[in-house]
Structures are given as structure tokens and as C-alpha cells.
Design an enzyme around this catalytic site. Structure first.
Site, PDB file in Angstrom:
ATOM      1  N   HIS A  36       0.966  -1.223  -0.051  1.00 33.54           N
ATOM      2  CA  HIS A  36       0.126   0.158  -0.115  1.00 33.54           C
ATOM      3  C   HIS A  36       0.804   1.240  -0.130  1.00 33.54           C
ATOM      4  CE1 HIS A  36      -3.063  -2.917   2.137  1.00 33.54           C
ATOM      5  NE2 HIS A  36      -3.669  -2.375   0.976  1.00 33.54           N
ATOM      6  N   GLY A 146      -2.952  -1.993  -7.255  1.00 35.42           N
ATOM      7  CA  GLY A 146      -1.830  -2.848  -7.425  1.00 35.42           C
ATOM      8  C   GLY A 146      -2.078  -3.637  -8.479  1.00 35.42           C
ATOM      9  N   LYS A 148      -1.225  -6.779  -8.306  1.00 38.63           N
ATOM     10  CA  LYS A 148      -1.706  -8.175  -7.700  1.00 38.63           C
ATOM     11  C   LYS A 148      -3.009  -8.394  -7.762  1.00 38.63           C
ATOM     12  CE  LYS A 148      -2.068  -9.318  -3.054  1.00 38.63           C
ATOM     13  NZ  LYS A 148      -3.317  -9.893  -3.146  1.00 38.63           N
ATOM     14  N   SER A 185      -2.732  -7.882   2.941  1.00 38.23           N
ATOM     15  CA  SER A 185      -3.273  -7.911   4.374  1.00 38.23           C
ATOM     16  C   SER A 185      -3.581  -9.168   4.860  1.00 38.23           C
ATOM     17  CB  SER A 185      -4.359  -6.986   4.214  1.00 38.23           C
ATOM     18  OG  SER A 185      -4.286  -5.762   3.499  1.00 38.23           O
ATOM     19  N   ARG A 186      -4.042 -10.176   3.837  1.00 33.64           N
ATOM     20  CA  ARG A 186      -4.265 -11.555   4.490  1.00 33.64           C
ATOM     21  C   ARG A 186      -2.996 -12.285   4.748  1.00 33.64           C
ATOM     22  NH1 ARG A 186      -8.380 -10.960   0.556  1.00 33.64           N
ATOM     23  NH2 ARG A 186     -10.345 -11.433   1.305  1.00 33.64           N
TER      24      ARG A 186
END
Ligand code: PAF
Length: 279
Positions: A36, A146, A148, A185-186
Site C-alpha cells: 500500500h 496494485g 496483484k 493484508s491477508r
């Protein structure tokens, strides 16, 4: 500055707009990490003012337990953003964003019929709801996403076209841990053993990239799935090699498009995604 209401946000942004300053938006669901921060850094370089939104959007979760376990820590997020150069952190609660249920549905054609869209029903409709609300409120000159979440990026570009918005969508590279695991975040929900095994996903994606000349598309797909499933901590949810523009599966290496290998893997109960532009 931490802002929790739409009214306050609009007041602050009006002051900025009269000065003719550009606004960049980094939409997030919090539990911030270096990935982030790389978006914020890029946004700060491109714009006079940067807004980071932090909102765990319930409408994009098809699985209630995924929503309830999603990591939340506003104080840690604010601390991380302190020296980032971001001017406004917009962290509303659910009633502020959805005073009424959002009943809008978006038609993305085939873009959301594959991969995440197929495996997480309604996910992209929820993403489109929150992103369109944020874009409507903030009217950013640029917004940062992002790579991702590659499918999300393609769908948000489509959303901006569908809604005739002026916001430029800026794709940003995947940021990885030193062992190759894509930052997410996971990741903080993984047990120690799961965390040790999760980088295997990227390892196999890299190996797959070296095998494109040696195997057919179908053989490569099966090879990747079998390899990853052979790790007892990992179970492939899907693995597809798709056209980077329309996200449809590639059937031959001769197909005239950039090819992206996209994967979702359960590591224990935690679902991780990653992707790799094949060359
Ligand atoms: O990528 C995310 O974190 C979320 O899907 C987004 C774009 C912030 C919308 O909730």
C-alpha cells in the site's frame, strides 16, 4: 488528517479544488503494508494532495467468515501513514458509505465471469459499488491500484469507461516479501507454518514462466496445479493463463496477446492470489 464523514471530506476537498490542486486517491481496506505504501508513494509523487481511503467494504465479500476475519487496525494504519505524505485519510463507517443498501448492478460482460468473479460471486459488483462511490465523492485526478489484483484493475478501468469518469487509473507493480510472497493484508492471518510455505506459489509461477517453450498451455496449467497441490499447506482454487486485455483463457502460445498467469490458492483457510506476466 483523519476524516470519517462524507461532509467533512467534501469540505476539505473543496478547499483543495479551488486552489486548482490535483488529487490522487489510494483506495484500501486497511491493514496496510509496504505494498500500500508503494501506491501512496507513487500518488504523492504524481499529485499535490493524496487521499487514502480505509474501508472494509462488506458488499465485496461473498463469504461472511472472510469478512469477519479480515484484519482491521486503524491506529496501526494511521501510524504507518504518518510520514507517507498523504494529506487525508478517509475512514468512514459502513452507515456513512451505505446509508441505504446499494442495489446497483454493473455489467462487465465477460470480464467478471472468470477467475475471481467466477469463484467469488458478486465480488466485483461490490468492488464497483465502493469504487464508484469513492470516485463520485472524491473525484480524484488519478487513482492507484496494485497489479496483484490484476482482474480488479482491468475491471476498474472498464468501470471508469462505463461511467465516463475523468479519473486516470494508475497500475502499480506487485510488491513482494524478500522470499517472494506477494504482499497482502491477508498474509498476517497465516500461521507460522503456512507463512513458510506460501512463497512456494511465486516460486512455481516463476518456474512456469521458464517452461512456456517446453509445454503446451494445457500441460503447463496442469503442471502448476499439481506442483502447488503437492505442498500439503496449499490447495489451488484456480490457475488460469489469460489474455491481459479481455481476461479470456489463452489456448495456445501463438495467441497474439500478453499472457498473464493468474492463481488463487488456499493456504489453510486463507485465500491468497498472485499473478505473473509470462514472457
Ligand atoms: O483492493 C482492495 O483493497 C479493494 O478491493 C478496494 C479497491 C479498496 C475496494 O474495496
Amino acid at each position: 488528517m483523519l476524516v470519517k464523514t462524507k461532509d467533512k471530506l467534501c469540505k476539505e476537498l473543496n478547499k483543495i479544488r479551488v486552489k486548482g490542486e490535483t488529487v490522487g486517491l489510494v483506495p484500501t481496506m486497511g491493514a496496510l503494508h509496504q505494498g500500500h505504501l508503494s501506491l501512496v508513494k507513487r500518488a504523492v509523487a504524481d499529485n499535490k494532495v493524496v487521499v487514502v481511503s480505509i474501508f472494509v467494504n462488506p458488499t465485496q465479500f461473498n463469504d461472511k467468515s472472510d469478512l469477519s476475519r479480515y484484519p482491521r487496525n486503524l491506529n496501526a494504519d494511521l501510524k504507518l501513514l504518518e510520514d507517507s505524505g498523504c494529506s487525508i485519510v478517509f475512514a468512514p463507517d459502513t452507515n456513512e458509505i451505505y446509508p441505504e443498501p446499494d442495489i446497483r448492478t454493473f455489467d462487465f460482460g465477460d470480464l467478471d465471469k472468470v477467475m475471481e468473479g467466477k469463484h467469488r460471486k458478486g465480488h466485483f459488483n461490490g468492488v464497483a459499488q465502493i469504487v464508484s462511490i469513492l470516485f463520485e465523492l472524491i473525484k480524484p485526478d488519478r487513482a492507484y491500484f496494485g497489479l496483484k489484483d490484476f482482474q480488479q484493475l482491468v475491471i476498474i478501468k472498464k468501470l471508469v469507461k462505463m461511467l465516463n469518469l475523468q479519473t486516470e487509473i494508475v497500475p502499480c507493480p506487485i510488491i513482494r516479501e524478500p522470499d517472494g510472497l506477494a504482499m497482502s493484508s491477508r498474509n498476517e492471518l497465516l500461521s507460522d507454518e503456512e507463512r513458510k510455505n506460501a512463497p512456494f506459489i511465486y516460486e512455481i509461477l516463476q518456474e512456469a514462466n521458464n517452461q512456456t517453450g517446453k509445454k503446451s498451455v494445457k500441460e503447463l496449467i496442469n503442471w502448476v496445479i499439481n506442483k502447488i497441490n503437492s505442498n500439503t499447506y496449499l490447495t489451488v482454487d484456480y490457475f488460469e493463463i489469460v489474455n491481459d486485455k479481455n481476461l479470456q483463457p489463452v489456448t495456445s502460445w501463438e495467441d497474439d496477446c500478453k499472457k498473464v498467469a493468474c492463481i488463487a490458492v488456499f493456504c489453510g483457510k486463507i485465500r491468497l492470489i498472485d499473478n505473473y506476466f509470462l514472457n
